[in-house]
Design an enzyme around this catalytic site. Structure first.
Site, mmCIF file in Angstrom:
data_model
loop_
_atom_site.group_PDB
_atom_site.id
_atom_site.type_symbol
_atom_site.label_atom_id
_atom_site.label_comp_id
_atom_site.label_asym_id
_atom_site.label_seq_id
_atom_site.Cartn_x
_atom_site.Cartn_y
_atom_site.Cartn_z
ATOM 1 N N TYR A 291 4.553 -0.873 -5.702
ATOM 2 C CA TYR A 291 3.573 -1.960 -5.622
ATOM 3 C C TYR A 291 4.296 -3.221 -5.155
ATOM 4 O O TYR A 291 5.362 -3.566 -5.679
ATOM 5 C CB TYR A 291 2.952 -2.216 -7.000
ATOM 6 C CG TYR A 291 2.142 -3.488 -7.064
ATOM 7 C CD1 TYR A 291 0.796 -3.500 -6.709
ATOM 8 C CD2 TYR A 291 2.736 -4.694 -7.428
ATOM 9 C CE1 TYR A 291 0.066 -4.678 -6.733
ATOM 10 C CE2 TYR A 291 2.010 -5.879 -7.453
ATOM 11 C CZ TYR A 291 0.684 -5.856 -7.097
ATOM 12 O OH TYR A 291 -0.041 -7.032 -7.110
ATOM 13 N N GLU B 107 -1.714 -7.988 -1.280
ATOM 14 C CA GLU B 107 -1.123 -6.856 -2.004
ATOM 15 C C GLU B 107 -0.966 -5.630 -1.126
ATOM 16 O O GLU B 107 -1.835 -5.353 -0.294
ATOM 17 C CB GLU B 107 -2.064 -6.421 -3.140
ATOM 18 C CG GLU B 107 -1.961 -7.204 -4.403
ATOM 19 C CD GLU B 107 -2.883 -6.621 -5.491
ATOM 20 O OE1 GLU B 107 -2.690 -6.962 -6.647
ATOM 21 O OE2 GLU B 107 -3.796 -5.825 -5.166
#
Ligand code: GDP
Ligand code: MN
Length: 377
Positions: A101, A189
């Site tokens: 991530y 993101e």
């Protein structure tokens, strides 16, 4: 403004990130034709402005044309958290060995952009953040220098001991920062950032929120807005130049000034109620604006009472009262309307409200308490 994965990926590509190619498709035919062109395997991915698509069945791995057709048929029209899917992204599937991530957001505490990264990327990142916050590595970015090489590398080496992978992660974080700044994002993101079995890092999902306050710098971004997905009330408010956020409660709020609007919502909650919206009508007594605001609020069937909380500074309370009276006369309002006007010419305003159906209140506590009483009746 929230944008789709396929749009965010375009920004990421422009910043030099390795993102598989892809095309947004609006029909099963378009999806199969696109898949044909790429060759198997492909991913068919719901394009909706909400997360958790994978878990909802909106992300499908397809190793045959039959599977592509079946997936596109299933996903187009699917409902994901009250968002209807009207397009899918068709993109070549990659082999995944590891999922990371990498994200950035504007962090209020440090008043900087904050980089967050984890080796436990994928669909469970919210769970990781909750159960194992130490698995998320953070780095505050100094706007004067951007994300420096050694900072990006230090974060990356905490994610993996494989130096080649760490270098790719670090470079990708810096590119993500470039994209973030370039588009005036409030959030960007990559989840997951993956490594293929031969060690190539790629961004296979993308999420970007653009700071609405920076939209004036990007006239071309208006075209990215998905009007079909926008909440109709919020779209109407934007056209009427009102700042409005729809919420789930039953107390419709019309307030002048964002700070007072926030304080009013707090007080509604303090007394046990739930606001139906945030609305800042700005410093105007213009009845047309009040009418637009009331129309928007009254579209919401949950609204059981309307609360005006107006502070008259330069705008005079008697002018605002006239505006409210005219606006409420023009509309057929079935719910009680409670009005608190304070500041310049409040006495005159109170006289004007006499003889109308509007319920007057003098203080903020009083207006909220009256509103809540009337809402429950
Ligand atoms: P989200 O659920 O809305 O975040 O959608 P993602 O695009 O992140 O996809 C969810 C999951 O699907 C990923 O974490 C991967 O495990 C899987 N996935 C997505 N793209 C690919 C791909 O190209 N190949 C493979 N094998 N899996 C993928
Ligand atoms: Mn994802």
């Amino acid at each position: 403004m929230n944008i789709h994965e396929y749009q965010a990926k375009e920004f990421f590509r422009n910043a030099g990130l390795d993102v598989p190619e892809g095309k947004a498709c609006f029909s099963v035919e378009e999806a199969t034709a696109t898949a044909e062109q790429y060759g198997m395997p492909v991913m068919v991915k719901a394009q909706v402005l909400t997360g958790g698509r994978g878990k909802a069945g909106g992300v499908k791995f397809c190793d045959s044309m039959d599977k592509v057709k079946e997936s596109a048929e299933a996903i187009l029209g699917m409902d994901i958290k009250s968002h209807t899917v009207n397009k899918v992204l068709v993109t070549p599937a990659v082999d995944i060995e590891e999922e990371y991530y990498v994200g950035m957001l504007v962090d209020r505490a440090s008043r900087r952009v904050l980089l967050m990264a984890s080796s436990e990327g994928g669909v469970e990142i919210e769970q990781v953040a909750k159960d194992n916050p130490d698995a998320i590595i953070k780095q505050v970015i100094d706007p004067r220098y951007g994300l420096l090489d050694h900072e990006a590398m230090t974060v990356s080496m905490k994610l993996t001991a494989d130096v080649k992978k760490a270098r790719q992660l670090a470079a990708s974080m810096q590119k993500l920062y470039t994209a973030f700044i370039e588009v005036d994002a409030s959030l960007a993101e990559i989840n997951p950032f993956i490594f293929t079995p031969d060690g190539i890092g790629k961004a296979i999902d993308a999420k970007v929120n653009i700071d609405d306050n920076a939209m004036f710098r990007h006239s071309d971004f208006e075209a990215l807005r998905d009007l079909e997905e926008e909440n109709p009330a919020e779209a109407a408010a934007r056209k009427a130049d009102l700042s409005f956020v729809k919420l789930d409660g039953n107390v419709g709020c019309l307030v002048n000034g964002a700070g007072l609007a926030m304080a009013t919502m707090d007080l509604v909650q303090y007394y046990g109620g739930m606001p139906a919206n945030f609305l800042d009508i700005g410093g105007s007594s213009n009845p047309d604006k009040v009418v637009s605001a009331l129309e928007i609020i009254l579209q919401d069937e949950n609204v059981e009472v309307i609360l005006f909380n107006i502070f008259g500074g330069i705008t005079r309370c008697d002018d605002v009262a006239k505006g409210i009276i005219e606006a409420t006369n023009r509309l057929d309002i079935k719910v009680p309307v409670v009005v608190r006007l304070t500041g310049t010419n409040e006495e005159e305003a109170r006289v004007l409200l006499q003889g109308t159906d509007l319920v007057p209140a003098e203080t903020m506590d009083e207006v909220v308490q009256k509103a809540l009483e009337l809402a429950s009746n």
